[in-house]
Design a protein around this motif. Structure first.
Motif, mmCIF file in Angstrom:
data_model
loop_
_atom_site.group_PDB
_atom_site.id
_atom_site.type_symbol
_atom_site.label_atom_id
_atom_site.label_comp_id
_atom_site.label_asym_id
_atom_site.label_seq_id
_atom_site.Cartn_x
_atom_site.Cartn_y
_atom_site.Cartn_z
ATOM 1 N N TYR A 435 -8.837 -10.442 -7.394
ATOM 2 C CA TYR A 435 -9.596 -9.194 -7.309
ATOM 3 C C TYR A 435 -8.874 -8.121 -8.119
ATOM 4 C CZ TYR A 435 -11.585 -11.774 -3.383
ATOM 5 O OH TYR A 435 -12.175 -12.747 -2.603
ATOM 6 N N GLU A 436 -9.559 -7.586 -9.134
ATOM 7 C CA GLU A 436 -8.958 -6.602 -10.033
ATOM 8 C C GLU A 436 -9.589 -5.230 -9.816
ATOM 9 O OE1 GLU A 436 -7.926 -9.423 -13.892
ATOM 10 O OE2 GLU A 436 -9.838 -8.340 -13.841
ATOM 11 N N PHE A 437 -8.758 -4.180 -9.869
ATOM 12 C CA PHE A 437 -9.231 -2.818 -9.635
ATOM 13 C C PHE A 437 -9.043 -1.942 -10.873
ATOM 14 C CE2 PHE A 437 -8.738 -4.696 -5.563
ATOM 15 C CZ PHE A 437 -9.658 -4.074 -4.735
ATOM 16 N N ARG A 438 -9.791 -0.852 -10.893
ATOM 17 C CA ARG A 438 -9.774 0.074 -12.027
ATOM 18 C C ARG A 438 -8.361 0.600 -12.299
ATOM 19 N NH1 ARG A 438 -15.184 3.030 -12.585
ATOM 20 N NH2 ARG A 438 -13.905 4.415 -13.861
ATOM 21 N N ASP A 439 -8.090 0.858 -13.568
ATOM 22 C CA ASP A 439 -6.775 1.375 -13.955
ATOM 23 C C ASP A 439 -6.656 2.883 -13.749
ATOM 24 O OD1 ASP A 439 -5.928 -1.170 -14.842
ATOM 25 O OD2 ASP A 439 -6.943 -0.860 -16.766
ATOM 26 N N ASP A 440 -7.800 3.570 -13.554
ATOM 27 C CA ASP A 440 -7.771 5.036 -13.496
ATOM 28 C C ASP A 440 -7.908 5.580 -12.077
ATOM 29 O OD1 ASP A 440 -10.348 4.142 -13.233
ATOM 30 O OD2 ASP A 440 -11.226 5.480 -14.731
ATOM 31 N N LEU A 441 -7.564 4.772 -11.074
ATOM 32 C CA LEU A 441 -7.615 5.238 -9.690
ATOM 33 C C LEU A 441 -6.414 6.140 -9.405
ATOM 34 C CD1 LEU A 441 -8.582 1.902 -7.872
ATOM 35 C CD2 LEU A 441 -10.073 3.863 -8.306
ATOM 36 N N SER A 447 -1.220 11.310 -8.224
ATOM 37 C CA SER A 447 -0.404 10.104 -8.386
ATOM 38 C C SER A 447 -1.303 8.871 -8.487
ATOM 39 C CB SER A 447 0.565 9.951 -7.211
ATOM 40 O OG SER A 447 -0.148 9.807 -5.991
ATOM 41 N N PRO A 448 -0.943 7.904 -9.337
ATOM 42 C CA PRO A 448 -1.787 6.716 -9.502
ATOM 43 C C PRO A 448 -1.690 5.783 -8.296
ATOM 44 C CG PRO A 448 0.203 6.495 -10.808
ATOM 45 C CD PRO A 448 0.224 7.891 -10.245
ATOM 46 N N VAL A 449 -2.776 5.102 -8.020
ATOM 47 C CA VAL A 449 -2.766 4.054 -6.996
ATOM 48 C C VAL A 449 -1.824 2.953 -7.472
ATOM 49 C CG1 VAL A 449 -4.170 2.282 -5.867
ATOM 50 C CG2 VAL A 449 -5.081 4.596 -6.170
ATOM 51 N N SER A 450 -1.018 2.410 -6.556
ATOM 52 C CA SER A 450 0.029 1.459 -6.935
ATOM 53 C C SER A 450 -0.087 0.149 -6.166
ATOM 54 C CB SER A 450 1.403 2.074 -6.659
ATOM 55 O OG SER A 450 1.595 2.214 -5.252
ATOM 56 N N GLN A 451 0.720 -0.819 -6.589
ATOM 57 C CA GLN A 451 0.765 -2.103 -5.891
ATOM 58 C C GLN A 451 1.191 -1.912 -4.443
ATOM 59 O OE1 GLN A 451 2.650 -5.465 -7.914
ATOM 60 N NE2 GLN A 451 3.611 -6.111 -5.991
ATOM 61 N N ALA A 452 2.117 -0.992 -4.210
ATOM 62 C CA ALA A 452 2.578 -0.739 -2.840
ATOM 63 C C ALA A 452 1.431 -0.285 -1.944
ATOM 64 C CB ALA A 452 3.692 0.312 -2.857
ATOM 65 N N ASP A 453 0.454 0.414 -2.524
ATOM 66 C CA ASP A 453 -0.694 0.879 -1.746
ATOM 67 C C ASP A 453 -1.572 -0.298 -1.308
ATOM 68 O OD1 ASP A 453 0.253 3.430 -2.268
ATOM 69 O OD2 ASP A 453 -1.055 3.715 -4.006
ATOM 70 N N PHE A 454 -1.723 -1.284 -2.195
ATOM 71 C CA PHE A 454 -2.494 -2.482 -1.840
ATOM 72 C C PHE A 454 -1.754 -3.311 -0.794
ATOM 73 C CE2 PHE A 454 -4.512 -1.471 -5.891
ATOM 74 C CZ PHE A 454 -5.853 -1.705 -5.599
ATOM 75 N N GLU A 455 -0.449 -3.404 -0.938
ATOM 76 C CA GLU A 455 0.346 -4.153 0.039
ATOM 77 C C GLU A 455 0.243 -3.511 1.416
ATOM 78 O OE1 GLU A 455 3.753 -5.855 -3.068
ATOM 79 O OE2 GLU A 455 4.142 -4.041 -1.876
ATOM 80 N N LEU A 456 0.228 -2.177 1.443
ATOM 81 C CA LEU A 456 0.093 -1.470 2.714
ATOM 82 C C LEU A 456 -1.305 -1.685 3.303
ATOM 83 C CD1 LEU A 456 1.346 0.452 4.804
ATOM 84 C CD2 LEU A 456 0.485 2.365 3.423
ATOM 85 N N GLY A 457 -2.319 -1.701 2.440
ATOM 86 C CA GLY A 457 -3.680 -1.924 2.913
ATOM 87 C C GLY A 457 -3.827 -3.255 3.623
ATOM 88 N N TYR A 458 -3.248 -4.303 3.036
ATOM 89 C CA TYR A 458 -3.306 -5.633 3.652
ATOM 90 C C TYR A 458 -2.495 -5.664 4.947
ATOM 91 C CZ TYR A 458 -2.298 -10.581 4.402
ATOM 92 O OH TYR A 458 -2.143 -11.827 4.964
ATOM 93 N N LYS A 459 -1.322 -5.061 4.917
ATOM 94 C CA LYS A 459 -0.439 -5.072 6.088
ATOM 95 C C LYS A 459 -1.118 -4.438 7.300
ATOM 96 C CE LYS A 459 4.026 -3.198 7.650
ATOM 97 N NZ LYS A 459 3.472 -2.278 8.666
ATOM 98 N N ILE A 460 -1.746 -3.282 7.097
ATOM 99 C CA ILE A 460 -2.374 -2.580 8.215
ATOM 100 C C ILE A 460 -3.636 -3.309 8.684
ATOM 101 C CG2 ILE A 460 -3.493 -0.430 8.921
ATOM 102 C CD1 ILE A 460 -0.432 -0.304 8.691
#
Length: 640
Positions: A435-441, A447-460
């Motif tokens: 699953y790929e997301f936009r580069d301009d989020l 601040s740009p959306v980061s990999q850490a934000d996706f990792e947190l989304g899955y964790k929660i």
């Protein structure tokens, strides 16, 4: 005269005819009855005893409704447009016509076969009467109800709920049938009985029945139309094929449509089911229920669309020339903006202003929003591999439950067959999807959306202490790998979700500072345990936005105030947006006096004379679209 004893064998033959839709055949059950009979040598007398043999329930065709000509006649005698207008008396003819259905799939849907592809039954009472005549149902001189030569009257019991809406259109349908010589004995029953687990529909205790299904972007349908989904005593009333419709061609097609992930193949098989459904007329599809909206006449860009549940999907495009604020009226206040635990419509509408959606579903199809593209097999972002599974592996069983594989567990193998695991390795399908997301989020602070934000989304999402309403997606995930603004999910063997191409997990601002008083003040969101998220103001009341608007203020019981997000990836046409909380009683008055600019379908039950008159005066514009819910009349093709 010499007498002797003879054994006379009496045969009792019982035949049950199967409906034409299920391939004609005769089921013969033979019962032998032995009885000693005294017979005079010069005169043989046979005495045959009638023996009652227990017949399985619902193996006798309905004496009236099993005749296709009768069902076709009733269809031709049905004026759907008048039924719509009975339920929605203020709707225009143009809007009413858009609601009419001719299969079990809405006309705006990607899987709809098309009007030219299925048999049509236009309102034509004369044709309906002719079909009834052909079927042997004559109308005696001076009579109002048709009957057979043996005196059988064409009368049928009709069941539906007590809802005023259904009482209105059912009364009109009763008159339409009467005009063709069919007597409808109308019964409006409590919903608790009609939809009960051991009463009404579920045990097929009806001749004709009306209710509604809810259409979805994925048509599904296997539990509704497959032959093995007919509720019967011997299967403990499992399934939703209440009509008892069994068409082998449709049965095969509905299973194939639900056993492939290739969209074009699904379209092909759904077309077959719709064709057979239209030919056999096991039911009369009537119309979509409406969704009604009303807005000030100067509002531009507002475009509610069938299939898309959230009308704020394009809120960035709304504007009122010369105005910098748009006000939406809600009659219900969200309990929280943490949509992982709060699923109310109003909460999702409000949260949608700040993002939180990876796709839209206009016209029952899907479009990427924060995703770069849908992750399909066709474009190579998904693979559906054959893998070998062994005892002890986690898999999805045939019933759709994540289980540990052991002897006796039933699974769907790689060939689409249901098999029972016997201890030997078995091949199953396994989806691996990127699953790929936009580069301009970007977040609202730039601040740009980061990999850490996706990792947190899955964790929660998968933390059992988060308070989430379901963890089924997490339980079906075998592994997940993150890579920048994308992640790859390896699903459990056996997961064949037709919506596999939609991103299952979202993302949260891992570095959002915690400013509210409490033990986490001065920390960031990633430092807060999942168990405390639901009560954290930064999550429940003022979550960070990556969408078109940022929440600035929430005055409980009064309003929520939003401001355009300068870092959103599209231009936002209106600077401010306000959600005002109004009462159901004064909602329309608030619109007509200018206190609010828009009322949505979650507030309006339908058109009112006040709204219709206001539109005539140019004050408002009313929008009536086909909703996902659709009304239909089902025929029970069998009797107990």
């Amino acid at each position: 005269m010499k007498q002797k004893s003879m054994l006379v064998l009496a045969l009792v033959v019982i035949a049950s005819l199967v409906l034409a839709a299920c391939q004609p055949q005769t089921i013969v059950k033979t019962v032998e009855v032995t009885k000693e009979v005294k017979v005079v040598e010069t005169q043989v007398v046979e005495k045959t005893q009638v023996v009652e043999v227990e017949r399985k329930a619902f193996t006798t065709p309905h004496p009236i409704l099993s005749d296709l000509k009768v069902r076709q006649a009733m269809y031709h005698c049905t004026n759907k447009l008048d039924l719509v207008k009975a339920g929605y008396p203020l709707i225009s003819d143009e809007d009413a016509a858009k609601l009419i259905m001719d299969t079990f799939i809405p006309k705006d849907h990607w899987a709809y076969a098309g009007e030219g592809a299925v048999q049509q039954y236009p309102f034509d009472p004369e044709k309906g009467k002719a079909l009834l005549e052909e079927a042997g149902w004559k109308l005696p001189e001076g009579a109002n109800v048709r009957q057979k030569d043996d005196g059988t009257v064409l009368a049928l019991k009709f069941y539906t709920t007590t809802a005023a809406f259904r009482q209105a259109w059912a009364a009109v349908w009763e008159k339409q049938m009467a005009a063709c010589g069919i007597q409808i004995l109308r019964n409006h029953v409590p919903a608790s009985w009609w939809f009960g687990d051991t009463t009404g529909l579920q045990v097929r205790d009806f001749e004709i029945g009306a209710f509604a299904w809810v259409g979805q972007a994925d048509p599904g349908g296997q539990t509704l139309w497959a032959c093995d989904q007919i509720p019967l005593p011997e299967n403990n009333w499992q399934g939703q094929n209440y009509m008892g419709w069994c068409n082998p061609k449709a049965d095969e097609a509905i299973k194939k449509a639900n056993n492939t992930l290739i969209k074009e193949e699904r379209i092909k098989w759904y077309k077959v089911v719709q064709e057979e459904y239209a030919k056999d007329v096991p039911a009369i599809p009537l119309f979509n229920r409406t969704e009604t909206f009303s807005a000030v006449s100067t509002l531009q860009g507002f475009a509610p669309t069938p299939g898309e549940e959230y009308y704020t999907y394009n809120v960035y495009d709304w504007e009122r020339p010369g105005k910098d604020t748009i006000v939406i009226g809600f009659t219900q206040e969200p309990a929280s903006l943490f949509t992982l635990v709060e699923s109310a419509m109003v909460a999702n509408l409000a949260a949608g202003l700040m993002g939180f959606r990876s796709y839209t579903s206009l016209n029952y199809d899907f479009q990427p929003e924060t995703m770069k593209q849908l992750s399909t097999i066709e474009n190579g972002l998904a693979q559906n591999n054959d893998v070998e599974v062994k005892e002890g592996d986690m898999v999805l069983d045939a019933a759709g439950n994540p289980v540990k594989l052991e002897k006796g567990v039933k699974v769907i193998n790689a060939n689409g067959e249901e098999v029972e695991f016997d201890g030997n390795p078995v091949k199953m399908k396994q989806l691996v999807v990127k699953y790929e997301f936009r580069d301009d989020l970007k977040w609202q602070d730039g601040s740009p959306v980061s990999q850490a934000d996706f990792e947190l989304g899955y964790k929660i999402a998968c933390d059992r202490e988060s308070g989430a309403t379901t963890f089924i997606t997490c339980d079906k995930t075998q592994a997940i790998e993150f890579n920048g603004l994308s992640y790859t999910v390896t699903w459990l063997p056996g997961v064949q979700d037709p919506l596999y191409f939609l991103a299952p997990y979202g993302f949260y601002p891992s570095n959002q500072p915690i400013e509210s008083e409490g033990p986490y003040k001065g920390k960031t969101l990633k430092d807060v345990p999942a168990k405390d998220w639901a009560t954290l103001p930064e999550v429940a009341e003022k979550p960070w936005s990556y969408g078109p608007y940022v929440i600035k203020e929430w005055v409980k019981g009064e309003k929520m105030v939003f401001e355009a997000n300068p870092y959103y990836y599209r231009p936002v046409k209106t600077k401010n947006l306000v959600i005002a909380f109004v009462t159901p009683e004064n909602a329309e008055a608030q619109l007509l006096t200018g206190a609010v600019d828009l009322l949505g379908s979650e507030t309006l039950a339908g058109l009112t004379e006040q709204l219709v008159n206001a539109e005539k005066e140019g004050k408002v514009k009313n929008y009536v679209i086909a909703g996902a819910t659709w009304e239909h009349i089902d025929f029970n093709l069998w009797v107990k």
